[in-house]
Each structure stands twice: as structure tokens, then as C-alpha cells.
Design a protein around this motif. Structure first.
Motif, PDB file in Angstrom:
ATOM      1  N   ASP A   1     -52.386   8.419   4.871  1.00 21.44           N
ATOM      2  CA  ASP A   1     -52.043   7.283   4.342  1.00 21.44           C
ATOM      3  C   ASP A   1     -50.955   6.812   5.124  1.00 21.44           C
ATOM      4  O   ASP A   1     -49.633   7.067   4.702  1.00 21.44           O
ATOM      5  CB  ASP A   1     -51.787   7.301   2.732  1.00 21.44           C
ATOM      6  CG  ASP A   1     -51.631   5.973   2.083  1.00 21.44           C
ATOM      7  OD1 ASP A   1     -51.075   5.240   2.638  1.00 21.44           O
ATOM      8  OD2 ASP A   1     -51.793   6.131   0.908  1.00 21.44           O
TER       9      ASP A   1
ATOM     10  N   ARG B   1     -48.196   5.055   2.995  1.00 19.92           N
ATOM     11  CA  ARG B   1     -47.255   5.876   2.181  1.00 19.92           C
ATOM     12  C   ARG B   1     -46.526   6.947   2.759  1.00 19.92           C
ATOM     13  O   ARG B   1     -45.561   7.762   2.542  1.00 19.92           O
ATOM     14  CB  ARG B   1     -48.172   6.687   0.988  1.00 19.92           C
ATOM     15  CG  ARG B   1     -48.479   5.765  -0.126  1.00 19.92           C
ATOM     16  CD  ARG B   1     -48.995   6.639  -1.333  1.00 19.92           C
ATOM     17  NE  ARG B   1     -48.911   8.003  -1.242  1.00 19.92           N
ATOM     18  CZ  ARG B   1     -49.838   8.873  -1.464  1.00 19.92           C
ATOM     19  NH1 ARG B   1     -50.899   8.585  -1.806  1.00 19.92           N
ATOM     20  NH2 ARG B   1     -49.361  10.216  -1.613  1.00 19.92           N
TER      21      ARG B   1
ATOM     22  N   THR C   1     -48.121   9.789   4.526  1.00 21.87           N
ATOM     23  CA  THR C   1     -48.667  11.015   4.085  1.00 21.87           C
ATOM     24  C   THR C   1     -49.658  11.323   4.617  1.00 21.87           C
ATOM     25  O   THR C   1     -50.836  10.564   5.022  1.00 21.87           O
ATOM     26  CB  THR C   1     -48.775  11.270   2.573  1.00 21.87           C
ATOM     27  OG1 THR C   1     -49.722  10.094   2.004  1.00 21.87           O
ATOM     28  CG2 THR C   1     -47.498  10.946   1.636  1.00 21.87           C
TER      29      THR C   1
END
Length: 87
Positions: A62, A65, A67
């Protein structure tokens, strides 16, 4: 019990974060760009004063985000100190 576990965790000596060279950053970035969900990887990152490791299947990457999720563990990409794709 949870309280004893918490105390033991607090007493654990803090590790210094591994310093990465420019080559390390380039290699990690290159590996991240090649990985996709379903690939197997071994990842090491720095969190809570120590280096943690997780090996498993990439479930999600992601970028918004920041991550990468390996075997249900979401790892902040900026905290990665080593990542290797596994065959």
C-alpha cells in the motif's frame, strides 16, 4: 500474565537501528518495486527499539499508507532495513 510480559519487554535492551548505505537503500527500493502480492519474502525492519523479522507471503503493498503486509503483519516501508524475495 500480560503485566509480566509488559515488564519483560520494557527491560529488554534497546538496539540501535542498522544504518543503511546508499546501496542498501537502492537494493531495498529495487526489491520493493519488483514484489507483488503472492510473492514470498523475508523482511527485517526496525520498531520499538529492536529489529524484527517476518518471512511469508506478501499480501498487500500500500503505497498510499506506506506499508507492506507480509503474512498479516503490516510493516512501514520506511522502517525496512532488509528485504529479500524468496523463490
Amino acid at each position: 500474565d500480560g503485566f509480566r510480559d509488559h515488564l519483560a519487554e520494557k527491560e529488554r535492551p534497546q538496539e540501535s537501528r542498522k544504518l543503511l548505505s546508499e546501496d542498501d537503500h537502492v537494493r531495498i527500493d529495487h526489491t520493493l518495486r519488483q514484489l507483488k502480492p503472492g510473492d514470498m519474502a523475508n523482511i527485517v525492519w526496525y520498531a520499538q527499539g529492536r529489529h524484527l523479522a517476518q518471512r511469508g507471503m506478501i499480501l498487500d503493498i500500500d503505497a498510499a499508507r506506506g506499508t507492506i503486509t507480509v503474512a498479516s503483519t503490516a510493516v512501514p516501508i520506511n522502517d525496512i532495513v532488509d528485504i529479500r524475495r524468496e523463490e
